[in-house]
Design an enzyme around this catalytic site. Sequence first.
Site, PDB file in Angstrom:
ATOM      1  N   MET A   1       0.837  -1.207   0.000  1.00 44.12           N
ATOM      2  CA  MET A   1       0.000   0.000   0.000  1.00 44.12           C
ATOM      3  C   MET A   1       0.870   1.255   0.000  1.00 44.12           C
ATOM      4  SD  MET A   1      -3.393  -0.911   2.087  1.00 44.12           S
ATOM      5  CE  MET A   1      -2.737  -0.762   3.734  1.00 44.12           C
TER       6      MET A   1
ATOM      7  N   LEU B   1       6.660   2.852   1.811  1.00 46.21           N
ATOM      8  CA  LEU B   1       7.562   1.702   1.952  1.00 46.21           C
ATOM      9  C   LEU B   1       8.632   1.920   3.014  1.00 46.21           C
ATOM     10  CD1 LEU B   1       8.112   0.614  -1.784  1.00 46.21           C
ATOM     11  CD2 LEU B   1       6.247   0.036  -0.217  1.00 46.21           C
ATOM     12  N   HIS B   2       8.978   0.826   3.696  1.00 40.68           N
ATOM     13  CA  HIS B   2      10.055   0.818   4.690  1.00 40.68           C
ATOM     14  C   HIS B   2      10.902  -0.427   4.444  1.00 40.68           C
ATOM     15  CE1 HIS B   2       7.530  -2.162   6.608  1.00 40.68           C
ATOM     16  NE2 HIS B   2       6.542  -1.287   6.746  1.00 40.68           N
TER      17      HIS B   2
ATOM     18  N   HIS C   1       9.152  -3.782   3.592  1.00 40.09           N
ATOM     19  CA  HIS C   1       8.762  -3.921   2.176  1.00 40.09           C
ATOM     20  C   HIS C   1       9.999  -4.202   1.322  1.00 40.09           C
ATOM     21  CE1 HIS C   1       5.558  -1.005   3.668  1.00 40.09           C
ATOM     22  NE2 HIS C   1       4.822  -1.977   3.191  1.00 40.09           N
TER      23      HIS C   1
ATOM     24  N   LYS D   1       4.714 -10.533   9.169  1.00 42.80           N
ATOM     25  CA  LYS D   1       4.202  -9.491  10.066  1.00 42.80           C
ATOM     26  C   LYS D   1       2.672  -9.499  10.076  1.00 42.80           C
ATOM     27  CE  LYS D   1       3.546  -5.072  11.571  1.00 42.80           C
ATOM     28  NZ  LYS D   1       2.352  -4.727  10.873  1.00 42.80           N
TER      29      LYS D   1
ATOM     30  N   VAL E   1      10.624  -7.725   9.562  1.00 37.81           N
ATOM     31  CA  VAL E   1      11.776  -6.842   9.768  1.00 37.81           C
ATOM     32  C   VAL E   1      11.429  -5.904  10.929  1.00 37.81           C
ATOM     33  CG1 VAL E   1      13.236  -5.059   8.736  1.00 37.81           C
ATOM     34  CG2 VAL E   1      12.459  -7.005   7.360  1.00 37.81           C
TER      35      VAL E   1
ATOM     36  N   MET F   1       8.490  -3.177  11.976  1.00 37.99           N
ATOM     37  CA  MET F   1       8.330  -2.022  11.083  1.00 37.99           C
ATOM     38  C   MET F   1       6.921  -2.021  10.507  1.00 37.99           C
ATOM     39  SD  MET F   1      11.816  -1.325   9.129  1.00 37.99           S
ATOM     40  CE  MET F   1      13.323  -1.110  10.051  1.00 37.99           C
ATOM     41  N   SER F   2       6.332  -0.837  10.441  1.00 39.55           N
ATOM     42  CA  SER F   2       4.983  -0.690   9.901  1.00 39.55           C
ATOM     43  C   SER F   2       4.835   0.728   9.380  1.00 39.55           C
ATOM     44  CB  SER F   2       3.957  -0.937  11.023  1.00 39.55           C
ATOM     45  OG  SER F   2       2.695  -0.424  10.647  1.00 39.55           O
TER      46      SER F   2
ATOM     47  N   ARG G   1       2.393   2.393   9.734  1.00 35.47           N
ATOM     48  CA  ARG G   1       1.602   3.117  10.742  1.00 35.47           C
ATOM     49  C   ARG G   1       2.450   3.608  11.916  1.00 35.47           C
ATOM     50  NH1 ARG G   1      -2.622  -0.765   8.940  1.00 35.47           N
ATOM     51  NH2 ARG G   1      -4.369   0.516   8.218  1.00 35.47           N
TER      52      ARG G   1
HETATM   53  P1  AMP Z   1       1.367  -3.066   3.459  1.00 38.00           P
HETATM   54  O1  AMP Z   1       1.939  -2.016   2.589  1.00 38.00           O
HETATM   55  O2  AMP Z   1       1.322  -2.711   4.907  1.00 38.00           O
HETATM   56  O3  AMP Z   1       0.068  -3.616   2.930  1.00 38.00           O
HETATM   57  O4  AMP Z   1       2.401  -4.283   3.401  1.00 38.00           O
HETATM   58  C1  AMP Z   1       2.778  -4.847   2.181  1.00 38.00           C
HETATM   59  C2  AMP Z   1       3.510  -6.133   2.456  1.00 38.00           C
HETATM   60  O5  AMP Z   1       4.666  -5.869   3.250  1.00 38.00           O
HETATM   61  C3  AMP Z   1       2.660  -7.147   3.239  1.00 38.00           C
HETATM   62  O6  AMP Z   1       2.889  -8.452   2.724  1.00 38.00           O
HETATM   63  C4  AMP Z   1       3.189  -7.001   4.636  1.00 38.00           C
HETATM   64  O7  AMP Z   1       3.036  -8.168   5.422  1.00 38.00           O
HETATM   65  C5  AMP Z   1       4.656  -6.727   4.372  1.00 38.00           C
HETATM   66  N1  AMP Z   1       5.269  -6.084   5.535  1.00 38.00           N
HETATM   67  C6  AMP Z   1       4.823  -5.002   6.217  1.00 38.00           C
HETATM   68  N2  AMP Z   1       5.618  -4.738   7.275  1.00 38.00           N
HETATM   69  C7  AMP Z   1       6.597  -5.677   7.267  1.00 38.00           C
HETATM   70  C8  AMP Z   1       7.724  -5.938   8.105  1.00 38.00           C
HETATM   71  N3  AMP Z   1       8.006  -5.202   9.164  1.00 38.00           N
HETATM   72  N4  AMP Z   1       8.514  -6.986   7.788  1.00 38.00           N
HETATM   73  C9  AMP Z   1       8.257  -7.756   6.704  1.00 38.00           C
HETATM   74  N5  AMP Z   1       7.199  -7.565   5.875  1.00 38.00           N
HETATM   75  C10 AMP Z   1       6.378  -6.536   6.155  1.00 38.00           C
END
Ligand code: AMP
Length: 293
Positions: A32, A35-36, A39, A151, A178, A186-187, A189
């Site tokens: 979404m 990115l961190h 991702h 995660k 991660v 990491m998030s 949010r």
């Molecule tokens: P999102 O952008 O939050 O929808 O996440 C996209 C993808 O990145 C999803 O498959 C998440 O599970 C993965 N993701 C998010 N945070 C982490 C993290 N800290 N470590 C590994 N994968 C992550």
Amino acid sequence: MNVRKIERIEDLRAELALRRRSVESVGFVPTMGALHAGHASLIGRSAGENDLTVVSLFLNPLQFGANEDLDKYPSSEAEDLLVCAASGADIAFCPPPSELYPGGFSTYVNMDGMTAALCGKSRPDHFRGVMTVVGKLFNIVRPDRAYFGEKDAQQLAVVRKMARDLNFGTEIIGCPTVREADGLAMSSRNVYLSPDERAAATCLYRALATAGKRIDRGERDAQAITDLVSRTIGAEPLAELEYAELLDAETLESVGAETESMLLAVAARIGGTRLIDNMMFDRAKPGKNGQRS
Ligand code: AMP
């Protein structure tokens, strides 16, 4: 390295048809945006295992509830494209919402059972939104492999089952969580957290790690384990626990004799921010939890 940004489904399909003549495997990382390093690890893994990697950057309105954070969700497309490029992505698919949900859109992917567990209790339509967008993206990209973070363990289990149940023919690959140096997962949010809340947010990881030690020593009583998580999070004044559960990582049902991997999952509000985290444990081998992430 260069990443090609594509906004239209038609253009992505044309580009992929062209590239498929010379590549054997296509890897896909749905995100979404915002990115961190979590991702980036998924993108890097895909780039290492496939000839071509597609990343989607799409803030999917369908997976947000009415009172959730869709309107304030962070966005940083220019930086995201740099992360994509640095991590080895070839194509960044950045569709506007109207491209995926044109007027009159009314078809959704639903799943009985596991979508009602854990986060499904407080986010009843969330996984319908996730499955619908992931299903659409799988149909558009037709990836050989798709990479998801552990995660979001429930999302990983749901997408794995959806891909199997609906014969997508895409291999679903789970990637380790991660974390920041102090353990916080990491998030995107995490940027919502004030300095005090950021410090308090480590209680999720601390609670999981404390309970994990107990599991490593052989504890298998789900109530004793989740009570320990609840107590650790309960001791943090800025945290409000939503759930702490120990379940079978594949079925999201109670741990039983068939369970190979156990999922210890937690959700809590830190101030106004809802965070989730988890660890996975091999049921059969106390003290050998190499899978923990
Ligand atoms: P999102 O952008 O939050 O929808 O996440 C996209 C993808 O990145 C999803 O498959 C998440 O599970 C993965 N993701 C998010 N945070 C982490 C993290 N800290 N470590 C590994 N994968 C992550």
